[in-house]
Design a protein around this motif. Structure first.
Motif, PDB file in Angstrom:
ATOM      1  N   ASP A   1       7.685  42.057  34.463  1.00 32.85           N
ATOM      2  CA  ASP A   1       9.108  42.585  35.064  1.00 32.85           C
ATOM      3  C   ASP A   1      10.005  42.039  34.621  1.00 32.85           C
ATOM      4  OD1 ASP A   1       7.504  44.699  35.834  1.00 32.85           O
ATOM      5  OD2 ASP A   1       7.502  44.112  38.012  1.00 32.85           O
ATOM      6  N   VAL A  22      29.171  46.574  31.334  1.00 33.07           N
ATOM      7  CA  VAL A  22      27.888  46.695  31.109  1.00 33.07           C
ATOM      8  C   VAL A  22      27.408  46.469  29.611  1.00 33.07           C
ATOM      9  CG1 VAL A  22      25.793  48.412  31.293  1.00 33.07           C
ATOM     10  CG2 VAL A  22      27.275  48.161  33.321  1.00 33.07           C
ATOM     11  N   ARG A  69      14.750  47.930  31.736  1.00 26.88           N
ATOM     12  CA  ARG A  69      14.867  48.943  32.484  1.00 26.88           C
ATOM     13  C   ARG A  69      16.131  49.485  33.000  1.00 26.88           C
ATOM     14  NH1 ARG A  69       9.670  47.120  36.157  1.00 26.88           N
ATOM     15  NH2 ARG A  69      10.058  48.938  37.363  1.00 26.88           N
ATOM     16  N   ALA A  70      16.908  48.372  33.480  1.00 23.98           N
ATOM     17  CA  ALA A  70      18.227  48.703  33.986  1.00 23.98           C
ATOM     18  C   ALA A  70      19.094  49.258  32.950  1.00 23.98           C
ATOM     19  CB  ALA A  70      18.874  47.453  34.144  1.00 23.98           C
ATOM     20  N   HIS A  71      18.835  49.057  31.713  1.00 26.69           N
ATOM     21  CA  HIS A  71      19.589  50.008  30.669  1.00 26.69           C
ATOM     22  C   HIS A  71      18.849  50.940  30.124  1.00 26.69           C
ATOM     23  CE1 HIS A  71      22.792  46.954  30.980  1.00 26.69           C
ATOM     24  NE2 HIS A  71      21.964  46.146  30.646  1.00 26.69           N
ATOM     25  N   TYR A  75      22.695  48.519  41.081  1.00 26.34           N
ATOM     26  CA  TYR A  75      21.272  48.491  40.568  1.00 26.34           C
ATOM     27  C   TYR A  75      20.915  47.068  40.961  1.00 26.34           C
ATOM     28  CZ  TYR A  75      17.463  48.652  37.290  1.00 26.34           C
ATOM     29  OH  TYR A  75      16.253  48.521  36.581  1.00 26.34           O
ATOM     30  N   ALA A  98      13.292  43.634  32.963  1.00 27.45           N
ATOM     31  CA  ALA A  98      14.365  43.747  33.888  1.00 27.45           C
ATOM     32  C   ALA A  98      15.660  44.312  33.090  1.00 27.45           C
ATOM     33  CB  ALA A  98      14.656  42.461  34.555  1.00 27.45           C
ATOM     34  N   GLY A  99      16.017  43.856  32.133  1.00 30.05           N
ATOM     35  CA  GLY A  99      17.155  44.342  31.478  1.00 30.05           C
ATOM     36  C   GLY A  99      16.775  45.650  30.654  1.00 30.05           C
ATOM     37  N   ASP A 154      23.958  39.887  36.685  1.00 29.19           N
ATOM     38  CA  ASP A 154      25.334  40.258  36.073  1.00 29.19           C
ATOM     39  C   ASP A 154      25.087  39.996  34.533  1.00 29.19           C
ATOM     40  OD1 ASP A 154      26.492  40.760  38.354  1.00 29.19           O
ATOM     41  OD2 ASP A 154      27.472  38.976  38.751  1.00 29.19           O
ATOM     42  N   ALA A 155      24.635  38.786  34.115  1.00 29.07           N
ATOM     43  CA  ALA A 155      24.801  38.356  32.811  1.00 29.07           C
ATOM     44  C   ALA A 155      23.793  39.501  32.033  1.00 29.07           C
ATOM     45  CB  ALA A 155      23.893  36.868  32.743  1.00 29.07           C
ATOM     46  N   LEU A 156      22.774  40.248  32.656  1.00 28.35           N
ATOM     47  CA  LEU A 156      22.088  41.237  31.715  1.00 28.35           C
ATOM     48  C   LEU A 156      22.681  42.423  31.844  1.00 28.35           C
ATOM     49  CD1 LEU A 156      18.460  40.750  32.875  1.00 28.35           C
ATOM     50  CD2 LEU A 156      19.298  40.469  30.871  1.00 28.35           C
ATOM     51  N   GLY A 157      23.806  42.424  32.521  1.00 27.38           N
ATOM     52  CA  GLY A 157      24.604  43.674  32.506  1.00 27.38           C
ATOM     53  C   GLY A 157      24.368  44.669  33.312  1.00 27.38           C
ATOM     54  N   MET A 158      23.402  44.432  34.467  1.00 34.20           N
ATOM     55  CA  MET A 158      23.365  45.467  35.500  1.00 34.20           C
ATOM     56  C   MET A 158      24.528  45.669  36.213  1.00 34.20           C
ATOM     57  SD  MET A 158      19.627  43.805  37.202  1.00 34.20           S
ATOM     58  CE  MET A 158      18.118  43.521  35.996  1.00 34.20           C
ATOM     59  N   ARG A 159      24.286  47.059  36.777  1.00 34.51           N
ATOM     60  CA  ARG A 159      25.601  47.295  37.423  1.00 34.51           C
ATOM     61  C   ARG A 159      25.227  46.944  38.846  1.00 34.51           C
ATOM     62  NH1 ARG A 159      28.352  50.992  34.497  1.00 34.51           N
ATOM     63  NH2 ARG A 159      27.145  51.759  32.825  1.00 34.51           N
ATOM     64  N   VAL A 177      17.307  42.873  25.673  1.00 33.28           N
ATOM     65  CA  VAL A 177      18.440  43.810  25.636  1.00 33.28           C
ATOM     66  C   VAL A 177      19.093  43.966  24.324  1.00 33.28           C
ATOM     67  CG1 VAL A 177      18.571  44.035  28.132  1.00 33.28           C
ATOM     68  CG2 VAL A 177      20.080  42.430  26.789  1.00 33.28           C
ATOM     69  N   ILE A 218      17.327  43.705  42.926  1.00 33.23           N
ATOM     70  CA  ILE A 218      17.210  42.314  42.946  1.00 33.23           C
ATOM     71  C   ILE A 218      17.378  41.595  44.412  1.00 33.23           C
ATOM     72  CG2 ILE A 218      17.930  40.151  41.788  1.00 33.23           C
ATOM     73  CD1 ILE A 218      16.853  41.812  39.849  1.00 33.23           C
ATOM     74  N   ARG A 274      28.267  43.029  28.534  1.00 34.95           N
ATOM     75  CA  ARG A 274      27.087  42.146  28.922  1.00 34.95           C
ATOM     76  C   ARG A 274      25.640  42.007  28.365  1.00 34.95           C
ATOM     77  NH1 ARG A 274      29.232  41.317  34.928  1.00 34.95           N
ATOM     78  NH2 ARG A 274      30.743  39.900  34.349  1.00 34.95           N
ATOM     79  N   ARG A 275      25.716  43.419  27.689  1.00 32.63           N
ATOM     80  CA  ARG A 275      24.546  43.657  26.979  1.00 32.63           C
ATOM     81  C   ARG A 275      24.578  43.182  25.597  1.00 32.63           C
ATOM     82  NH1 ARG A 275      22.019  49.530  26.223  1.00 32.63           N
ATOM     83  NH2 ARG A 275      21.038  48.685  24.490  1.00 32.63           N
ATOM     84  N   PHE A 324      13.827  36.261  37.855  1.00 30.73           N
ATOM     85  CA  PHE A 324      13.865  37.239  39.120  1.00 30.73           C
ATOM     86  C   PHE A 324      12.516  37.010  39.813  1.00 30.73           C
ATOM     87  CE2 PHE A 324      16.805  39.820  36.478  1.00 30.73           C
ATOM     88  CZ  PHE A 324      17.913  39.163  36.866  1.00 30.73           C
ATOM     89  N   PHE A 343      19.893  34.277  40.976  1.00 31.80           N
ATOM     90  CA  PHE A 343      19.568  35.513  40.990  1.00 31.80           C
ATOM     91  C   PHE A 343      20.762  36.686  40.439  1.00 31.80           C
ATOM     92  CE2 PHE A 343      15.773  35.268  43.895  1.00 31.80           C
ATOM     93  CZ  PHE A 343      15.122  34.467  43.050  1.00 31.80           C
ATOM     94  N   ARG A 352      13.900  37.587  28.353  1.00 32.22           N
ATOM     95  CA  ARG A 352      14.669  38.527  29.078  1.00 32.22           C
ATOM     96  C   ARG A 352      15.904  38.883  28.531  1.00 32.22           C
ATOM     97  NH1 ARG A 352      15.752  36.617  35.385  1.00 32.22           N
ATOM     98  NH2 ARG A 352      17.332  35.417  34.163  1.00 32.22           N
ATOM     99  N   ALA A 353      16.694  37.794  27.942  1.00 32.21           N
ATOM    100  CA  ALA A 353      17.993  38.123  27.516  1.00 32.21           C
ATOM    101  C   ALA A 353      18.098  38.672  26.121  1.00 32.21           C
ATOM    102  CB  ALA A 353      18.938  36.699  27.477  1.00 32.21           C
TER     103      ALA A 353
END
Lengths: 317, 302
Positions: free
Chosen positions: B154, B132, B161-163, A208, B158-159, A200-205, B215, A213, B135-136, B148, A195, B211-212
């Motif tokens: 969702d 960040v 929303r995070a960004h 966050y 996920a990405g 991390d790989a999605l670039g979430m801080r 973003v 998660i 990795r985007r 997740f 998880f 998901r990947a």
């Protein structure tokens, strides 16, 4: 087979079969002395486990039955709606006081405990982390009466708060923070690395992904810790006698200088009052406590089931 | 010099599956590895006179954990808009290499690095680099699907929303577009609110791909993305990967030599902590320049 000559006949037969089977590569003997031993050990294990269940289950049933049987015949609903101090009236003040303490502990001990758990799981490493964990365990090990007395001397007397909500909450929270922190830490450590890597790989801080998660996945474990905290807040008597005091009138939201009534006080003191009415009230108080605890556990389970509806494993409480 | 991205046109999935038997022969210990200079094809450096064909360039990249060096002195230019396969036996350093490209190793205790990695001409280790953003731009897909614990929709979001990539009103459209893109829409459109863990492994991996992609990465790093999946899912994912180029640059670690041949435009062969050979896939498999490569692709070491 000569080495088995001294064995009694039946046993020798088993032994011979076992040895014969042993010579066939890849084929395990169906019955050997070892498998017999395993069966015996297995049934002994099951018996001990069943006995342990009985030892826990029977007193629980007996206790709940005792409370219900003594409280229900004299139950009147006015118990819930009238304040009082035993000789007359009901338990409204104690019920509200206990609920107030529980909510306060969830906020204070829950907040401090969850944050401590996050710190322990994510940031405290090495010797510093072990020191903190050790300190937390020591705090959990201090007898509640000692904490209560320290709270009395420091908060009630020295700070001059008097018997009060703040004093009671701080002492109860000091008792329960270690449980919440420990369960939060353990739950966070059990969140699968995948998880975290995915986040991390999605670039979430960091913050966050922790919030969205990790904490979400750790919620069942955290809830378990909170339930322990709530159970302690509801069930403790000794430290509250020193810090919360008691009053026959309704509790106020004032943090200091106003005593807070609570249900365990009623259980403990009304039972010793020279009036049947007060004794019945003490059983009512015990019944209400049991009902509140059950209701809270059920509510917590529902919350967990709802938040974990997308999890691959169901978290238990 | 800069032969990739210009002249090399391979790519039609040839269906070649001359996957050699990887039965251990015990020969590995006998292989002696003289320091072989990287072949000409590796010496691709940025050429100021024309736009760089390289998406990712490494310079003297040496990676290790603690005192152990895992990979030594890698200089490569990975061309844009192509699929590059990373092959080599377990422990050859290829996964470590891949996970360095989006700095996933940063968190690993004891990880050491010398040398540099450039993404579009910019060092990814520079002090001003925002993890960040990095990795985007470099998405990643893992060996085991790791959706997740939230609903299918969702997960796709996920990405996003995070960004804060899109407004809430646009979310359903994004979910549908991305799920269609990975061919998962028809299977899940009726149960977007369900748990992703009830999907099959292949579907979960497609969901992770969606998901990947959501973003908007330029580079996609794939760490043995199909090794945990059934053959039909593998086929579906391989077909999808072929469609993602040339819009994206794909770098794929794989243990499956046949897969490397089927999907990749060029292949890097890692062996015992070195990049031994980097060549167009057909050539690497048909006429390997290095003896270790020949032995590996014919199944004699590995």
């Amino acid at each position: 087979m000569s080495e088995n000559g001294e064995q009694p006949g039946a046993r020798e037969g088993v032994e011979r079969m076992a040895l014969a089977a042993d010579r066939v590569p890849g084929r395990a003997p169906m019955s050997t002395r070892r498998s017999f031993r395993r069966r015996v050990a297995g049934s002994v294990g099951w018996t001990v486990a069943a006995l342990a269940l009985v030892v826990i289950g029977v007193p629980t049933v007996w206790l709940v039955y005792g409370v219900v049987a003594r409280a229900v015949p004299y139950w009147t609903w006015s118990v819930l709606t009238q304040p009082g101090a035993g000789a007359s009236g009901g338990l409204e003040n104690e019920i509200l006081g206990t609920l107030l303490l529980v909510v306060g502990v969830v906020v204070l001990a829950g907040g401090v405990g969850v944050l401590s758990g996050i710190y322990l799981a994510e940031y405290a490493s090495g010797r510093w982390g072990n020191l903190l964990r050790g300190g937390s365990e020591v705090l959990a090990g201090i007898p509640s009466i000692v904490l209560g007395y320290v709270g009395y001397i420091v908060l009630v007397v020295d700070f001059g708060w008097g018997f009060s909500l703040a004093a009671g909450l701080i002492v109860l929270s000091a008792m329960t923070v270690p449980y919440v922190a420990k369960s939060t830490e353990l739950a966070l450590r059990q969140v699968p690395t995948s998880f975290r890597e995915g986040a991390d790989a999605l670039g979430m801080r960091e913050g966050y992904s922790l919030l969205r998660i990790s904490l979400r996945a750790a919620l069942p474990g955290i809830t378990t810790g909170l339930l322990v905290a709530i159970a302690i807040a509801m069930g403790e008597t000794a430290p509250l006698l020193y810090t919360a005091g008691f009053t026959g009138s309704l509790p106020s939201l004032a943090l200091t200088h106003k005593p807070v009534p609570f249900l365990t006080y009623a259980v403990w003191t009304f039972y010793n009052q020279p009036s049947n009415y007060a004794v019945h009230l003490s059983y009512d108080a015990a019944l209400i406590l049991v009902a509140l605890v059950v209701a809270l556990i059920v509510a917590a389970r529902l919350v967990v089931v709802w938040t974990q509806r997308h999890a691959d494993r169901r978290g238990g409480v | 010099m800069a032969r990739y991205g210009v002249a090399v046109a391979f790519g039609a999935p040839s269906g070649a599956d001359g996957q050699p038997s990887l039965a251990g022969t015990g020969e590995q210990a006998a292989v002696s590895l003289a320091p072989v200079p990287a072949s000409d094809d590796l010496a691709l450096h940025l050429d100021g006179s024309r736009p760089s064909p390289a998406a990712v360039v490494t310079k003297g990249l040496t990676l290790g954990f603690g005192k152990r060096t895992v990979l030594e002195d890698v200089d490569v230019s990975i061309p844009r808009g192509r699929i590059t396969a990373l092959i080599g036996p377990t422990g050859s350093g290829k996964s470590t290499f891949l996970r360095t490209l989006n700095r996933m190793n940063d968190r690993v205790a004891g990880f050491t690095r010398r040398g540099d990695v450039e993404l579009d001409g910019e060092s990814i280790f520079g002090s001003h680099v925002d993890l960040v953003t990095l990795r985007r731009r470099t998405g990643m897909l893992f060996q085991r699907p790791n959706p997740f614990p939230m609903s299918i929709a969702d997960n796709v979001l996920a990405g996003v929303r995070a960004h804060r990539i899109a407004k809430k009103a646009a979310w359903p459209a994004i979910v549908e577009a991305r799920l269609r893109e990975v061919r998962l829409w028809d299977a899940v459109s009726e149960r977007l609110g369900d748990s992703p863990f009830r999907l099959s492994g292949g579907q979960q991996q497609l969901l992770c791909l969606a998901r990947a992609l959501a973003v908007g990465p330029d580079v996609l790093l794939l760490d043995e993305p199909t090794s945990a999946l059934d053959p039909l899912s593998v086929e579906a994912i391989e077909a999808l990967l072929r469609e993602l180029v040339p819009a994206l640059t794909l770098i794929v670690v794989t243990h499956n030599l046949a897969q490397a041949r089927r999907i990749s435009d060029q292949t890097m062969f890692f062996f015992e902590g070195r990049l031994v050979e980097f060549a167009p896939t057909d050539r690497l498999f048909e006429e390997p320049a290095q003896p270790e490569t020949a032995r590996y692709v014919t199944g004699r070491i590995g």
